[in-house]
Design an enzyme around this catalytic site. Structure first.
Site, PDB file in Angstrom:
ATOM      1  N   LEU A  40       0.881  -1.171   0.000  1.00 59.70           N
ATOM      2  CA  LEU A  40       0.000   0.000   0.000  1.00 59.70           C
ATOM      3  C   LEU A  40       0.912   1.212   0.000  1.00 59.70           C
ATOM      4  O   LEU A  40       1.887   1.242   0.756  1.00 59.70           O
ATOM      5  CB  LEU A  40      -0.876   0.042   1.261  1.00 59.70           C
ATOM      6  CG  LEU A  40      -2.105  -0.836   1.334  1.00 59.70           C
ATOM      7  CD1 LEU A  40      -2.730  -0.756   2.725  1.00 59.70           C
ATOM      8  CD2 LEU A  40      -3.114  -0.438   0.277  1.00 59.70           C
ATOM      9  N   ASP A  41       0.605   2.213  -0.824  1.00 61.14           N
ATOM     10  CA  ASP A  41       1.458   3.397  -0.814  1.00 61.14           C
ATOM     11  C   ASP A  41       1.250   4.163   0.492  1.00 61.14           C
ATOM     12  O   ASP A  41       0.316   3.901   1.251  1.00 61.14           O
ATOM     13  CB  ASP A  41       1.237   4.260  -2.055  1.00 61.14           C
ATOM     14  CG  ASP A  41      -0.159   4.823  -2.171  1.00 61.14           C
ATOM     15  OD1 ASP A  41      -0.776   5.155  -1.152  1.00 61.14           O
ATOM     16  OD2 ASP A  41      -0.645   4.952  -3.311  1.00 61.14           O
ATOM     17  N   ALA A  42       2.130   5.108   0.777  1.00 63.82           N
ATOM     18  CA  ALA A  42       2.088   5.842   2.040  1.00 63.82           C
ATOM     19  C   ALA A  42       0.766   6.580   2.228  1.00 63.82           C
ATOM     20  O   ALA A  42       0.284   6.725   3.352  1.00 63.82           O
ATOM     21  CB  ALA A  42       3.262   6.819   2.120  1.00 63.82           C
ATOM     22  N   SER A  44      -2.149   5.615   1.390  1.00 67.58           N
ATOM     23  CA  SER A  44      -3.268   4.694   1.567  1.00 67.58           C
ATOM     24  C   SER A  44      -3.209   4.060   2.948  1.00 67.58           C
ATOM     25  O   SER A  44      -2.147   3.916   3.538  1.00 67.58           O
ATOM     26  CB  SER A  44      -3.232   3.607   0.494  1.00 67.58           C
ATOM     27  OG  SER A  44      -3.316   4.187  -0.795  1.00 67.58           O
TER      28      SER A  44
END
Length: 188
Positions: A40-42, A44
């Site tokens: 998950l990107d930062a 999200s």
């Protein structure tokens, strides 16, 4: 080792190695030799699965396995049926064509935690929530999909991966629990 369900907080990096000025998974999980099965990107939040079993990690995260992932998405604007239909159909993004997915408008969940810092809301532009279930997971895919139909993402929370969900395994941001990985057998 059992499978670990973790609710990744907003702005936490999806890695264990130190990142100057940023929280990482190591700030929450002190378990040796585990790795995330997917990312998950930062920006999200939400459900992340971790394991020390390389075969299980591969079964969960490999694109050919088409593991369904559900996201709760706060968007700018109110979707009409045409926008929802475009999200459901294959959607041409710049570098790939998405697979069909499930998309519907939902009410704000009563179990949802507040985000820190809060989402910036503009009073003159309404927001709404969507539930999207996709079977792939390209870089920033959900954000790119909602933007492509004119509904920019304000907040993105992964709520489910395969049989595991934050609704059936309630965890606040930063909390984790172990589960029997056998539940993955029926879905992968």
């Amino acid at each position: 080792m059992p499978l670990i369900l973790f609710n990744k907080p907003f702005q936490t990096m999806c890695q264990f190695s130190p990142q100057e000025g940023r929280e990482t998974l190591a700030d929450y999980l002190d378990i040796p030799d585990i790795y995330p099965a997917g990312r998950l990107d930062a920006d999200s939040e939400g459900l992340l699965l971790l394991t020390d079993d390389g075969k299980l990690q591969h079964r969960i995260s490999h694109p050919r396995r088409k593991q369904p992932k559900t996201y709760l998405v706060q968007v700018e604007g109110i979707p009409d049926e045409q926008q929802l239909q475009r999200l459901r159909q294959p959607l041409q993004l710049n570098d790939f064509l998405t697979q069909p997915c499930q998309a519907k408008q939902v009410q704000t969940p009563d179990w949802l935690w507040p985000r820190e810092p809060p989402v910036r809301i503009r009073l003159e532009i309404p927001t709404s929530w969507l539930a999207l279930t996709i079977s792939e997971g390209k870089n920033r895919q959900v954000r790119r999909m909602t933007a492509a139909v004119g509904l920019p993402t304000l907040r993105l929370i992964r709520t489910a991966i395969g049989p595991f969900s934050l609704q059936t395994h309630p965890l606040w941001p930063g909390q984790w629990q172990t589960v029997d990985p056998g539940a993955m057998d029926g879905s992968v």
